[in-house]
Design a protein around this motif. Structure first.
Motif, PDB file in Angstrom:
ATOM      1  N   ASP A  56       0.847  -1.195   0.000  1.00  0.00           N
ATOM      2  CA  ASP A  56       0.000   0.000   0.000  1.00  0.00           C
ATOM      3  C   ASP A  56       0.884   1.247   0.000  1.00  0.00           C
ATOM      4  O   ASP A  56       1.529   1.553   1.004  1.00  0.00           O
ATOM      5  N   PRO A  57       0.947   1.974  -1.117  1.00  0.00           N
ATOM      6  CA  PRO A  57       1.815   3.158  -1.168  1.00  0.00           C
ATOM      7  C   PRO A  57       1.471   4.213  -0.124  1.00  0.00           C
ATOM      8  O   PRO A  57       2.344   4.977   0.299  1.00  0.00           O
TER       9      PRO A  57
ATOM     10  N   LYS B 148       3.571   0.309  -7.672  1.00  0.00           N
ATOM     11  CA  LYS B 148       2.986   1.469  -7.012  1.00  0.00           C
ATOM     12  C   LYS B 148       3.756   1.831  -5.741  1.00  0.00           C
ATOM     13  O   LYS B 148       4.028   3.012  -5.477  1.00  0.00           O
ATOM     14  N   VAL B 149       4.118   0.817  -4.957  1.00  0.00           N
ATOM     15  CA  VAL B 149       4.882   1.075  -3.738  1.00  0.00           C
ATOM     16  C   VAL B 149       6.258   1.622  -4.085  1.00  0.00           C
ATOM     17  O   VAL B 149       6.727   2.596  -3.486  1.00  0.00           O
ATOM     18  N   ASN B 150       6.892   1.015  -5.071  1.00  0.00           N
ATOM     19  CA  ASN B 150       8.226   1.479  -5.432  1.00  0.00           C
ATOM     20  C   ASN B 150       8.192   2.901  -5.982  1.00  0.00           C
ATOM     21  O   ASN B 150       9.071   3.719  -5.683  1.00  0.00           O
ATOM     22  N   GLY B 151       7.153   3.202  -6.756  1.00  0.00           N
ATOM     23  CA  GLY B 151       7.004   4.559  -7.247  1.00  0.00           C
ATOM     24  C   GLY B 151       6.849   5.565  -6.115  1.00  0.00           C
ATOM     25  O   GLY B 151       7.396   6.674  -6.180  1.00  0.00           O
ATOM     26  N   ARG B 152       6.140   5.164  -5.073  1.00  0.00           N
ATOM     27  CA  ARG B 152       5.974   6.046  -3.920  1.00  0.00           C
ATOM     28  C   ARG B 152       7.302   6.255  -3.197  1.00  0.00           C
ATOM     29  O   ARG B 152       7.624   7.380  -2.781  1.00  0.00           O
ATOM     30  N   VAL B 153       8.089   5.197  -3.061  1.00  0.00           N
ATOM     31  CA  VAL B 153       9.412   5.325  -2.444  1.00  0.00           C
ATOM     32  C   VAL B 153      10.264   6.321  -3.230  1.00  0.00           C
ATOM     33  O   VAL B 153      10.890   7.231  -2.656  1.00  0.00           O
ATOM     34  N   LEU B 154      10.284   6.185  -4.544  1.00  0.00           N
ATOM     35  CA  LEU B 154      11.091   7.084  -5.374  1.00  0.00           C
ATOM     36  C   LEU B 154      10.565   8.513  -5.309  1.00  0.00           C
ATOM     37  O   LEU B 154      11.358   9.471  -5.288  1.00  0.00           O
TER      38      LEU B 154
END
Length: 213
Positions: free
Chosen positions: A45-46, A90-96
């Motif tokens: 979950d982002p 989606k989670v990785n995009g939020r981290v970046l």
């Protein structure tokens, strides 16, 4: 269906941004969950993603030093069926995105979903890409023409450190861990501000030696 940068069913290899690097540069490798972002178990979950304190400054220091920043992350939650590559994206995009808000950027992301407890094609035990095996680091080193012996890794598990050692790196920082040495591979703890300062100094020093033309 969204297209993802999968090299095979359980291996994600994504180039991020447009930065290029001279051959023979060292790199900063980082685990993701528990190292860059606060570990929430199997993050899907982002909206629940938050960065760990001080890690963005370390990545920004690598950016300023002109060295590649590479995420190498095991994602057994995909093999186990807890979530899929779409949720990972989606989670990785939020981290970046969160890193970007703090002036830090990543150049490559590799994720391994293989696990012996998985199902179907992802049910592979001891896959060469899954840490503690060094496959993801070796793949990134090949693609970015990295000088592995001068590179560093930051992680929160012994498997991260072992992957770094097997890939031929010289040093790692273990989140909330203890310092030790395994042959030529030195492990430093990453627990408090003084440890962060030591890591920042090491990252900055990586940028002082030029790569090959």
């Amino acid at each position: 269906m969204t297209s993802h940068p999968l090299q095979e069913p359980g291996l994600w290899v994504e180039s991020v941004g447009a930065r290029t690097f001279a051959k023979g540069r060292p790199a900063l490798f980082l685990d993701r969950d528990g190292t860059i972002n606060v570990d929430t178990g199997y993050p899907d979950d982002p909206a629940r993603i938050a960065l760990r304190a001080d890690i963005a400054s370390v990545i920004a220091a690598a950016n300023h030093a002109g060295i590649p920043v590479v995420i190498v992350t095991n994602q057994s939650g995909i093999a186990r069926g807890y979530f899929g590559w779409e949720e990972f994206a989606k989670v990785n995009g939020r981290v970046l995105d969160l890193l970007g808000l703090e002036g830090a950027s990543v150049d490559m992301v590799l994720a391994c979903a293989y696990h012996e407890g998985g199902a179907g094609p992802l049910a592979v035990g001891d896959h060469p890409m899954r840490k503690p095996n060094p496959g993801m680091l070796i793949e990134a080193a090949k693609r970015l023409r990295i000088d592995a012996p001068r590179s560093l890794i930051v992680g929160d598990k012994p498997a991260d450190m072992e992957a770094g050692r097997r890939a031929g790196l010289a040093q790692g920082w273990l989140v909330d861990g203890e310092g030790s040495r395994q042959g030529n591979f030195a492990i430093s703890p990453l627990r408090d501000r003084s440890d962060v300062d030591g890591l920042l100094a090491a990252v900055t020093a990586l940028g002082e030696a030029p790569g090959e033309a």
